[in-house]
Scaffold this active site. Structure first.
Site, PDB file in Angstrom:
ATOM      1  N   CYS A   1       0.806  -1.227   0.000  1.00 18.52           N
ATOM      2  CA  CYS A   1       0.000   0.000   0.000  1.00 18.52           C
ATOM      3  C   CYS A   1       0.838   1.276   0.000  1.00 18.52           C
ATOM      4  CB  CYS A   1      -0.960  -0.031   1.173  1.00 18.52           C
ATOM      5  SG  CYS A   1      -1.958  -1.547   1.142  1.00 18.52           S
TER       6      CYS A   1
ATOM      7  N   HIS B   1      -3.258   8.308   5.728  1.00 13.35           N
ATOM      8  CA  HIS B   1      -3.382   6.973   5.131  1.00 13.35           C
ATOM      9  C   HIS B   1      -4.700   6.350   5.587  1.00 13.35           C
ATOM     10  CE1 HIS B   1      -2.217   3.111   3.520  1.00 13.35           C
ATOM     11  NE2 HIS B   1      -2.435   2.538   4.685  1.00 13.35           N
TER      12      HIS B   1
ATOM     13  N   LYS C   1     -10.270   7.435   2.120  1.00 12.01           N
ATOM     14  CA  LYS C   1     -10.636   6.018   1.981  1.00 12.01           C
ATOM     15  C   LYS C   1     -12.151   5.801   2.103  1.00 12.01           C
ATOM     16  CE  LYS C   1      -6.255   4.356   1.993  1.00 12.01           C
ATOM     17  NZ  LYS C   1      -5.382   5.514   2.179  1.00 12.01           N
TER      18      LYS C   1
ATOM     19  N   HIS D   1      -9.704   1.573  -0.148  1.00 14.76           N
ATOM     20  CA  HIS D   1      -8.244   1.560  -0.134  1.00 14.76           C
ATOM     21  C   HIS D   1      -7.763   1.041  -1.492  1.00 14.76           C
ATOM     22  CE1 HIS D   1      -4.206   1.312   0.883  1.00 14.76           C
ATOM     23  NE2 HIS D   1      -4.214   0.521   1.941  1.00 14.76           N
TER      24      HIS D   1
ATOM     25  N   PHE E   1       1.136   3.859   4.569  1.00 13.62           N
ATOM     26  CA  PHE E   1       1.739   2.775   5.352  1.00 13.62           C
ATOM     27  C   PHE E   1       1.326   1.450   4.749  1.00 13.62           C
ATOM     28  CE2 PHE E   1       0.298   6.251   8.219  1.00 13.62           C
ATOM     29  CZ  PHE E   1       1.509   6.920   8.237  1.00 13.62           C
TER      30      PHE E   1
ATOM     31  N   PHE F   1       1.674  -3.140   4.598  1.00 17.35           N
ATOM     32  CA  PHE F   1       2.085  -4.438   5.128  1.00 17.35           C
ATOM     33  C   PHE F   1       3.607  -4.566   4.988  1.00 17.35           C
ATOM     34  CE2 PHE F   1      -1.868  -7.440   4.734  1.00 17.35           C
ATOM     35  CZ  PHE F   1      -2.368  -6.903   5.922  1.00 17.35           C
TER      36      PHE F   1
END
Lengths: 407, 84
Positions: A163, A301, A330, A335, A392, A394
């Site tokens: 992301c 984010h 979002k 997202h 941000f 994974f």
């Protein structure tokens, strides 16, 4: 160091094709999230909502360019074309080795990867694999497809950081142009919806599951009733250009990129952490040589996850307190994953241009664990000179970018 | 399978897999220079012909000699006749 400016933008988003559709949808408080009837057959999938982008006019891309493109690469090619047209750059008039692209995504086309494995695992007949299948599945599929389609012969790179992919692409483009190695880079990202994509979040309880019958009510960034993220898809591409180069051709300049930073959390693969977000944002402000008070707007984010929004809010509170207005997009578009940084940066740049900040859609009541920062609940008109964009991902990846309006 | 059926099925492959308009599918059309196929397309052409005609031609040496649509019609016709 060279100065780096943004001179073009293109978007394919869940709110439609083009920057205008995106901004009209955001301004009117439209949600692109819908119930995904076609996912009903997946056992173990709890979230049945998503924000799909419409695929259209793909046949305008010549077949021999299109054959190596999965869904996300088509989005990227269309967004890149829009961005190029917006910038007014004529590729044939640019020194060929000084213009390229950096386009990131989480993986190659998720739809194509799934099709390839269906053939490999079930039919076990490699002769059934189309010749262009691998080109749709490669991690740098969007970048190489855009480069081939437009005939770009400078740097061609893919930043793959889930992301944070597209914000890393913009940040990397900024650093390369600033170093003097390239004059123009088309930077951004693309990603596409697939049950495996939403599934990757669903298995770790990061998706929204309570709003399957009321999809417009989710995701709910920073809200007390937030219950997870909703995947979207699309592509955002920005034209980054060396300042003097842009001046020479009298280009329209949206903003100057003045700071960028990216870092790893070193602590957890799926849970973001306020300490490392603080490190990332602080490093960005330092790189931009500005104090926190100079940030007029933070495009967060904030995906609507219980854990992630809390950590981002804590980090923003630590640095900015209750000063800079904060909102997340979002709630409108879900997202958009590897595309989110670029799509949302483009939206933030347009807010800067218009002097209006749009609030977080579905933020009805601020969650106690997200309090202490300047959440926007209503549109606000104000002079915006400097913005901060957060992403941000994974893997504990953080990225942040600062842009300043050109005076 | 008669000759017209072979022509129709082959032309359908070119229309569906390579998006080539019907009126360009003339027997003398050169598949590279007139119809715009390239080396990657040939891989997909062989796969599509195999599927459409139920034949196995991937390792046939004669595939390399194909230049025109008529060459394909003749090649398939021969393969079918020889019972591949």
């Amino acid at each position: 160091m060279k100065r780096v400016v943004i001179t073009g933008a293109g978007v394919i988003s869940p709110l439609g094709s083009g920057v205008r559709s995106l901004m009209e949808g955001i301004a009117s408080g439209t949600s692109a999230v819908r119930y995904m009837e076609e996912w009903a057959g997946y056992c173990g999938m709890n979230s049945h909502v998503a924000a799909p982008a419409e695929m259209k006019d793909e046949k305008k891309i010549p077949r021999q360019c299109r054959r190596s493109m999965g869904r996300m690469s088509i989005f990227a090619a269309q967004a890149a074309e829009q961005a190029l047209a917006d910038s007014g750059i004529i590729i044939s008039e640019v020194q060929p080795d000084r213009m390229g692209c950096i386009i990131g995504s989480t993986t190659g086309s998720a739809v194509s990867i799934s099709k390839a494995f269906e053939i490999m695992l079930f039919q076990k007949d490699l002769s059934l694999l189309p010749s262009s299948m691998f080109f749709q599945c490669m991690s740098h599929s969007a970048a190489m497809n855009v480069a081939q389609y437009l005939g770009l012969t400078g740097y061609v790179m893919a930043t793959s950081a889930a992301c944070a992919s597209s914000l890393q692409a913009v940040g990397t483009g900024y650093e390369i142009i600033a170093s003097g190695r390239q004059d123009i880079l088309l930077c951004g990202g693309a990603d596409e919806l697939h049950p495996s994509v939403t599934g990757s979040f669903d298995v770790v309880f990061a998706t929204s599951v309570k709003y399957n019958q009321t999809p417009n009510k989710t995701p709910r960034p920073f809200d007390k009733d937030r219950d997870g993220l909703v995947c979207g898809e699309g592509s955002g591409i920005l034209v980054l250009e060396e300042y003097e180069h842009a001046l020479r051709r009298n280009a329209k300049i949206y903003a100057e990129i003045t700071g960028y930073n990216t870092c790893g959390s070193g602590s957890h693969i799926s849970q973001s952490e306020d300490k490392s977000i603080v490190q990332c944002i602080s490093g960005t402000l330092k790189n931009a040589q500005i104090s926190y008070e100079e940030i007029d707007y933070i495009n967060a984010h904030a995906t609507g996850t219980v854990q992630g929004d809390k950590e981002e809010a804590a980090a923003i509170k630590h640095i900015f307190g209750n000063t800079a207005p904060v909102s997340s997009l979002k709630g409108h578009i879900g997202h958009t994953l590897g595309a989110s940084g670029a799509i949302e940066l483009i939206a933030a740049l347009h807010m800067m241009e218009k002097g209006v900040i749009y609030p977080t859609f579905n933020l009805d009541e601020i969650a106690p664990d997200c309090e202490g920062i300047n959440h926007l609940m209503e549109p606000v008109e104000k002079e915006i000179n400097t913005i901060l964009k957060n992403c941000f991902a994974f893997g504990g990846i953080n990225a942040a970018l600062v842009c300043r309006k050109m005076k | 399978m008669n000759e017209q059926e072979i022509i129709d099925i082959t032309n359908k492959v070119f229309e569906e897999s390579f998006e080539i308009e019907k009126d360009r599918l003339k027997p003398e059309a050169h598949i590279f220079t007139d119809l715009g196929l390239d080396s990657l397309d040939i891989v997909d052409l062989v796969a599509a012909l195999q599927k459409s005609f139920g034949v196995n031609i991937r390792n046939e040496e004669k595939v390399r000699n194909i230049r025109t649509l008529q060459d394909i019609y003749d090649f398939i016709s021969t393969i079918k006749r020889e019972g591949h």
